[in-house]
Scaffold this motif. Structure first.
Motif, mmCIF file in Angstrom:
data_model
loop_
_atom_site.group_PDB
_atom_site.id
_atom_site.type_symbol
_atom_site.label_atom_id
_atom_site.label_comp_id
_atom_site.label_asym_id
_atom_site.label_seq_id
_atom_site.Cartn_x
_atom_site.Cartn_y
_atom_site.Cartn_z
ATOM 1 N N LYS A 9 -2.865 1.194 -1.891
ATOM 2 C CA LYS A 9 -2.550 0.274 -0.634
ATOM 3 C C LYS A 9 -3.824 -0.261 0.143
ATOM 4 O O LYS A 9 -4.109 -1.323 0.373
ATOM 5 C CB LYS A 9 -1.459 0.865 0.175
ATOM 6 C CG LYS A 9 -1.201 0.022 1.479
ATOM 7 C CD LYS A 9 -0.027 0.516 2.010
ATOM 8 C CE LYS A 9 0.685 -0.507 3.156
ATOM 9 N NZ LYS A 9 1.614 0.324 3.909
ATOM 10 N N GLN A 10 -4.779 0.934 0.315
ATOM 11 C CA GLN A 10 -5.879 0.407 0.976
ATOM 12 C C GLN A 10 -7.107 -0.255 0.416
ATOM 13 O O GLN A 10 -7.534 -1.300 0.967
ATOM 14 C CB GLN A 10 -6.606 2.024 1.587
ATOM 15 C CG GLN A 10 -5.891 2.637 2.416
ATOM 16 C CD GLN A 10 -6.874 3.963 2.887
ATOM 17 O OE1 GLN A 10 -7.166 4.573 1.886
ATOM 18 N NE2 GLN A 10 -6.534 4.521 4.040
ATOM 19 N N LYS A 13 -5.965 -3.806 0.546
ATOM 20 C CA LYS A 13 -6.299 -4.482 1.704
ATOM 21 C C LYS A 13 -7.862 -4.756 2.075
ATOM 22 O O LYS A 13 -8.008 -5.602 2.503
ATOM 23 C CB LYS A 13 -5.536 -3.511 2.984
ATOM 24 C CG LYS A 13 -5.791 -4.143 4.216
ATOM 25 C CD LYS A 13 -4.891 -3.136 5.421
ATOM 26 C CE LYS A 13 -5.234 -3.968 6.705
ATOM 27 N NZ LYS A 13 -4.567 -2.668 7.625
#
Length: 199
Positions: A9-10, A13
C-alpha cells in the motif's frame, strides 16, 4: 536507495508512476494470455515491427515498451522497475520520470528501426529500463555527490553487469538495450544542466 522496505500500500502511494507502469505490463500480459482476448491480435497491434513503423504506424515506437509475451520477461522487467524506478521517480518528479522512461524507450526503438532489417520485431520494457540506468550513470559522471555512496556502489556494477549480460542472452534486442542506455545518459546530462537532481 534501492532496498524496498515499504508495504504494498505504501509503495502504491509513494511511487504511483512506477506502480502504474507495472500494472500496464501485467494488464497487457493478461490480455494476451486470457482466452477471451485474441493473443495474436494484441501482439500484432502493439509490437514494434520495423516495416510497419516505416509505413507510418509510429505508435509502434512506444507500445512495445509495455508488451511482454513470456512471464519471465515480464517478471524481470517489472522487478527491475520496482528496484530502480522509485528513487528516480522521487528525484525527478512524476511527470519528468514518465518523460525520461518513455523517451528512453523511444530512443531504443528508433535505433532498432534504423539498425535492424524491416521485418525485425521487438517488444519489452528493457530499453526504457536501461534508460533509467543511463540517467543514474549521468548523475555519477556529472554530479556524483547528488547520489549517496551506497547508491553509487550499487548502480555502477549493476549497469555494467546488465550491459555485459546483454551480449550473452539469446533473443535479446542488443541495440535496444545499448541505445536505451545511451538515450537515458543523454537525457540525464541535459536534465542536470537545467535542474538539480538529488537522491
Amino acid at each position: 536507495m534501492f532496498v524496498r522496505t515499504e508495504s504494498f500500500k505504501q509503495f502504491l502511494k509513494l511511487y504511483p508512476v512506477v506502480s502504474t507502469l507495472i500494472a500496464i505490463h501485467i494488464l497487457i500480459f493478461l490480455m494476451m494470455h486470457i482466452p477471451i482476448f485474441p493473443h495474436n491480435w494484441i501482439l500484432e497491434l502493439l509490437a514494434g515491427v520495423n516495416l510497419y513503423i516505416q509505413q507510418g504506424e509510429y505508435w509502434r515506437l512506444i507500445t512495445p515498451i509495455f508488451v511482454h509475451v513470456a512471464f519471465a520477461h515480464l517478471l524481470f522487467n517489472s522487478f527491475s522497475l520496482v528496484l530502480f524506478g522509485p528513487a528516480l521517480e522521487k528525484a525527478l518528479g512524476k511527470f519528468m520520470f514518465i518523460i525520461v522512461y518513455v523517451a528512453s524507450g523511444i530512443g531504443a526503438n528508433i535505433a532498432t528501426l534504423y539498425i535492424h532489417p524491416p521485418y525485425y520485431t521487438h517488444i519489452g520494457a528493457s530499453g526504457a529500463i536501461f534508460g533509467l540506468f543511463g540517467v543514474y550513470l549521468a548523475v555519477l559522471v556529472f554530479k556524483k555527490d547528488a547520489m549517496p555512496l551506497q547508491g553509487r556502489q550499487v548502480i555502477l556494477p549493476i549497469a555494467i553487469i546488465s550491459v555485459v549480460m546483454t551480449f550473452f542472452q539469446s533473443g535479446v534486442n542488443i541495440t535496444g538495450h545499448i541505445f536505451g542506455l545511451i538515450s537515458g545518459f543523454l537525457i540525464g546530462r541535459i536534465l542536470l544542466h537545467f535542474r538539480s537532481i538529488r537522491f
